[in-house]
Design a protein around this motif. Structure first.
Motif, PDB file in Angstrom:
ATOM      1  N   THR A  74       0.836  -1.194   0.000  1.00  0.00           N
ATOM      2  CA  THR A  74       0.000   0.000   0.000  1.00  0.00           C
ATOM      3  C   THR A  74       0.875   1.249   0.000  1.00  0.00           C
ATOM      4  O   THR A  74       1.836   1.354   0.758  1.00  0.00           O
ATOM      5  N   PHE A  75       0.511   2.205  -0.850  1.00  0.00           N
ATOM      6  CA  PHE A  75       1.294   3.431  -0.921  1.00  0.00           C
ATOM      7  C   PHE A  75       0.378   4.600  -1.262  1.00  0.00           C
ATOM      8  O   PHE A  75      -0.742   4.422  -1.764  1.00  0.00           O
ATOM      9  N   LEU A  88       0.130  12.399   4.644  1.00  0.00           N
ATOM     10  CA  LEU A  88       0.333  10.964   4.429  1.00  0.00           C
ATOM     11  C   LEU A  88       0.077  10.181   5.707  1.00  0.00           C
ATOM     12  O   LEU A  88      -0.535   9.106   5.679  1.00  0.00           O
ATOM     13  N   GLU A  89       0.553  10.709   6.832  1.00  0.00           N
ATOM     14  CA  GLU A  89       0.311  10.035   8.106  1.00  0.00           C
ATOM     15  C   GLU A  89      -1.182  10.005   8.431  1.00  0.00           C
ATOM     16  O   GLU A  89      -1.709   9.003   8.923  1.00  0.00           O
ATOM     17  N   GLY A 100       4.970   6.137   1.349  1.00  0.00           N
ATOM     18  CA  GLY A 100       4.307   7.401   1.063  1.00  0.00           C
ATOM     19  C   GLY A 100       5.295   8.387   0.474  1.00  0.00           C
ATOM     20  O   GLY A 100       6.425   8.501   0.960  1.00  0.00           O
ATOM     21  N   PHE A 101       4.868   9.106  -0.560  1.00  0.00           N
ATOM     22  CA  PHE A 101       5.785   9.979  -1.281  1.00  0.00           C
ATOM     23  C   PHE A 101       5.086  11.291  -1.634  1.00  0.00           C
ATOM     24  O   PHE A 101       3.873  11.337  -1.830  1.00  0.00           O
ATOM     25  N   GLY A 102       5.866  12.354  -1.704  1.00  0.00           N
ATOM     26  CA  GLY A 102       5.341  13.650  -2.095  1.00  0.00           C
ATOM     27  C   GLY A 102       5.970  14.127  -3.383  1.00  0.00           C
ATOM     28  O   GLY A 102       7.155  13.884  -3.637  1.00  0.00           O
ATOM     29  N   ILE A 103       5.180  14.793  -4.209  1.00  0.00           N
ATOM     30  CA  ILE A 103       5.671  15.383  -5.447  1.00  0.00           C
ATOM     31  C   ILE A 103       5.189  16.828  -5.511  1.00  0.00           C
ATOM     32  O   ILE A 103       3.979  17.087  -5.471  1.00  0.00           O
ATOM     33  N   GLU A 145       9.575   0.884   2.080  1.00  0.00           N
ATOM     34  CA  GLU A 145       8.718   1.202   3.220  1.00  0.00           C
ATOM     35  C   GLU A 145       9.278   2.453   3.894  1.00  0.00           C
ATOM     36  O   GLU A 145      10.075   2.386   4.828  1.00  0.00           O
ATOM     37  N   VAL A 146       8.828   3.590   3.386  1.00  0.00           N
ATOM     38  CA  VAL A 146       9.339   4.878   3.843  1.00  0.00           C
ATOM     39  C   VAL A 146       8.317   5.956   3.521  1.00  0.00           C
ATOM     40  O   VAL A 146       7.532   5.807   2.590  1.00  0.00           O
ATOM     41  N   PHE A 147       8.307   7.022   4.309  1.00  0.00           N
ATOM     42  CA  PHE A 147       7.533   8.218   3.979  1.00  0.00           C
ATOM     43  C   PHE A 147       8.543   9.295   3.598  1.00  0.00           C
ATOM     44  O   PHE A 147       9.382   9.687   4.405  1.00  0.00           O
ATOM     45  N   ASP A 148       8.451   9.770   2.376  1.00  0.00           N
ATOM     46  CA  ASP A 148       9.378  10.775   1.862  1.00  0.00           C
ATOM     47  C   ASP A 148       8.566  11.936   1.310  1.00  0.00           C
ATOM     48  O   ASP A 148       8.080  11.894   0.176  1.00  0.00           O
TER      49      ASP A 148
END
Length: 249
Positions: A74-75, A88-89, A100-103, A145-148
């Motif tokens: 899941t992402f 994201l949290e 989770g990623f931001g653009i 598995e990271v939030f960036d």
């Protein structure tokens, strides 16, 4: 499966590109119910959405509440113009995320008393966003598995305290108004994901007291006839036409 919500096309483009590269399917959530989807065999389960007031749009959060438990990776990918807070949290409280990623993408919100993006700054963001998207897709493919994401200052307060105020009372349609430049094309009605616009006597009328405030109607209007409040008139309008600058000439 990749579910997305998009007002002026940033998140739609990200979701569709990611789905193509991952050999998956991108689904616009408007008019859909998550419980209707069998996700038991999915390798990836993604969500792509713009950040509104440091949080995931309420429509996306409501949709996600019906997502069944899954063993998929899941992402979420959040698109935003400045900072994402803890969007994201917050979303992971509804659907537990593994990644989770931001653009950073151009701003579509020319309605405040300060200007976030001009055409020039938006083009710079698009140049960087295309490379960032390639990077994010690669990391999703490897199931990192990271939030960036760029959270910004006061991220928790912004997301968990200020964002509910936005959703509770600041999404009013009352400040929308239409100039004589309106041609009656009806594109605003077609583009409104909230179904808040109805054409009456050849002009758009906001028939709901609240909408998602996604700015689709304002930015897609070919005559720039739609404004919101006192600040948007004359400001540059944006909707996604591709990553290349020549698309915006």
């Amino acid at each position: 499966m990749i579910f997305y919500f998009s007002g002026t096309g940033n998140s739609a483009a990200v979701a569709q590109t990611a789905a193509k590269e991952l050999e998956d399917e991108a689904v616009n959530i408007i008019g859909k119910y998550a419980g209707d989807y069998d996700l038991s065999d999915e390798e990836y389960l993604g969500f792509v959405f713009p950040v509104y007031a440091w949080a995931a749009p309420e429509v996306m959060l409501q949709f996600a509440k019906a997502i069944p438990r899954t063993d998929a990776y899941t992402f979420a990918i959040a698109t935003f113009s400045n900072m994402a807070g803890m969007a994201l949290e917050q979303f992971s409280d509804v659907v537990p995320l593994k990644g989770g990623f931001g653009i950073v993408m151009p701003d579509n919100y020319p309605i405040t008393d300060h200007i976030i993006d001009t055409k020039e700054s938006a083009m710079e963001k698009l140049k960087k966003a295309e490379g960032r998207l390639d990077e994010v897709i690669s990391r999703i493919r490897h199931k990192e598995e990271v939030f960036d994401v760029k959270r910004g200052e006061d991220a928790r307060e912004n997301t968990y305290l200020k964002s509910p105020v936005f959703n509770a009372g600041l999404r009013t349609t009352k400040p929308y108004h239409v100039s004589d430049a309106c041609t009656g094309c009806g594109l605003c009605e077609k583009k409104c994901p909230a179904g808040a616009i109805m054409m009456q006597d050849g002009k758009p009328v906001w028939v709901k007291q609240e909408c998602y405030l996604c700015m689709a109607c304002l930015n897609y209007c070919p005559a720039e006839a739609i404004n919101y409040g006192i600040h948007s008139n004359g400001r540059w309008r944006y909707y996604f036409k591709g990553f290349a600058e020549e698309n915006y000439k």
